[in-house]
Design a protein around this motif. Structure first.
Motif, PDB file in Angstrom:
ATOM      1  N   ASP A 153      18.164 -40.608 -56.853  1.00 18.98           N
ATOM      2  CA  ASP A 153      17.675 -39.586 -55.863  1.00 18.98           C
ATOM      3  C   ASP A 153      16.479 -40.124 -54.852  1.00 18.98           C
ATOM      4  O   ASP A 153      16.861 -39.949 -53.594  1.00 18.98           O
ATOM      5  CB  ASP A 153      17.467 -38.261 -56.292  1.00 18.98           C
ATOM      6  N   GLU A 154      15.538 -40.800 -55.548  1.00 20.08           N
ATOM      7  CA  GLU A 154      14.498 -41.143 -54.720  1.00 20.08           C
ATOM      8  C   GLU A 154      14.776 -42.292 -53.896  1.00 20.08           C
ATOM      9  O   GLU A 154      14.357 -42.375 -52.829  1.00 20.08           O
ATOM     10  CB  GLU A 154      13.322 -41.780 -55.653  1.00 20.08           C
ATOM     11  N   TRP A 179      17.736 -43.069 -52.635  1.00 16.23           N
ATOM     12  CA  TRP A 179      18.840 -42.589 -51.512  1.00 16.23           C
ATOM     13  C   TRP A 179      17.830 -41.726 -50.451  1.00 16.23           C
ATOM     14  O   TRP A 179      17.877 -41.890 -49.369  1.00 16.23           O
ATOM     15  CB  TRP A 179      19.770 -41.795 -51.905  1.00 16.23           C
ATOM     16  N   LYS A 180      16.967 -40.900 -50.950  1.00 13.61           N
ATOM     17  CA  LYS A 180      16.039 -40.228 -50.033  1.00 13.61           C
ATOM     18  C   LYS A 180      15.318 -41.290 -49.296  1.00 13.61           C
ATOM     19  O   LYS A 180      15.291 -41.111 -47.927  1.00 13.61           O
ATOM     20  CB  LYS A 180      14.990 -39.313 -51.106  1.00 13.61           C
ATOM     21  N   LYS A 181      14.562 -42.337 -49.872  1.00 13.66           N
ATOM     22  CA  LYS A 181      13.669 -43.217 -48.948  1.00 13.66           C
ATOM     23  C   LYS A 181      14.831 -44.178 -47.964  1.00 13.66           C
ATOM     24  O   LYS A 181      14.399 -44.691 -47.112  1.00 13.66           O
ATOM     25  CB  LYS A 181      13.113 -44.105 -49.858  1.00 13.66           C
ATOM     26  N   PHE A 208      17.498 -43.139 -46.528  1.00 13.95           N
ATOM     27  CA  PHE A 208      17.925 -42.492 -45.434  1.00 13.95           C
ATOM     28  C   PHE A 208      16.613 -42.074 -44.551  1.00 13.95           C
ATOM     29  O   PHE A 208      16.887 -42.113 -43.256  1.00 13.95           O
ATOM     30  CB  PHE A 208      18.567 -41.206 -45.791  1.00 13.95           C
ATOM     31  N   GLU A 209      15.679 -41.935 -45.232  1.00 18.15           N
ATOM     32  CA  GLU A 209      14.282 -41.958 -44.230  1.00 18.15           C
ATOM     33  C   GLU A 209      14.071 -42.939 -43.507  1.00 18.15           C
ATOM     34  O   GLU A 209      13.765 -42.974 -42.333  1.00 18.15           O
ATOM     35  CB  GLU A 209      12.958 -41.573 -45.032  1.00 18.15           C
ATOM     36  N   ASP A 235      16.517 -43.521 -40.770  1.00 15.81           N
ATOM     37  CA  ASP A 235      16.158 -42.673 -39.595  1.00 15.81           C
ATOM     38  C   ASP A 235      15.246 -43.108 -38.689  1.00 15.81           C
ATOM     39  O   ASP A 235      15.225 -42.690 -37.511  1.00 15.81           O
ATOM     40  CB  ASP A 235      15.757 -41.210 -40.097  1.00 15.81           C
TER      41      ASP A 235
END
Length: 192
Positions: free
Chosen positions: A123-124, A126-128, A130-131, A134
């Motif tokens: 999860d971490e 994927w989050k990083k 996609f950040e 962006d």
């Protein structure tokens, strides 16, 4: 002063020569490239660059020895690949722990039964990821997403966007460098 006209061949004839050449040499060139590069995707990219250069020639009939020309250009493309600072894909990011090493791609593709720690780590990441995506300029982000996440080859992306393959490769390289820096920080944070 005499003006020399450049003779261009009809498109149908050029398309036929390209098609025959790809059929005759495609497999041979791939067999030549594959052992010299890290993975199949790199080999496919190099082969695409060779075909792009071949198809860009105005008058293909001027090439005396097509096979020799193709192998020379292919060897040059392989050399160019090594000369450029290597950029890496997701599978090149490696996390090491006491049990051995895992690539980020391996970790992201593990199923949820691997345990809550792995799920939290996934999860971490994927989050990083996609950040970081962006933060990229739109064109770089698009090339990276299409190539890495949607499995499109770089030449296909170039064709769809009406861009030169070198422009697409450059955009991908910039995106990868940015993502590597961001994910490296994540590793450092998670391992400290």
């Amino acid at each position: 002063m005499e003006v020399v006209e450049e003779i261009t061949m009809p498109q149908e004839e050029k398309a036929s020569i390209i098609s025959q050449t790809v059929s005759k040499y495609g497999g041979k060139l791939m067999s030549y490239i594959r052992p010299k590069v890290k993975n199949t995707e790199d080999a496919e990219d190099i082969l695409q660059e060779v075909w792009y250069q071949f198809s860009s020639i105005t008058n293909l009939s001027e090439i005396v020895n097509v096979g020799g020309w193709l192998y020379r250009v292919t060897a040059n493309k392989i050399t160019d690949k090594y000369r450029k600072k290597k950029t890496e894909n997701l599978e090149d990011f490696v996390y090491e722990d006491e049990d051995g090493s895992f690539s980020i791609k391996d970790i992201l593709l593990l199923d949820e039964s691997a345990g809550p720690e792995v799920k939290m780590f996934q999860d971490e990441i994927w989050k990083k990821l996609f950040e970081a995506l962006d933060e990229l300029p739109e064109k770089q982000r698009l090339v990276y997403v299409e190539n890495e996440l949607n499995d499109k080859i770089l030449q296909e992306i170039a064709n769809e966007q009406g861009e030169n393959i070198k422009t697409i490769i450059s955009r991908k390289n910039y995106a990868v460098k940015h993502l590597r820096n961001r994910l490296r920080r994540l590793y450092e944070d998670l391992n400290s």
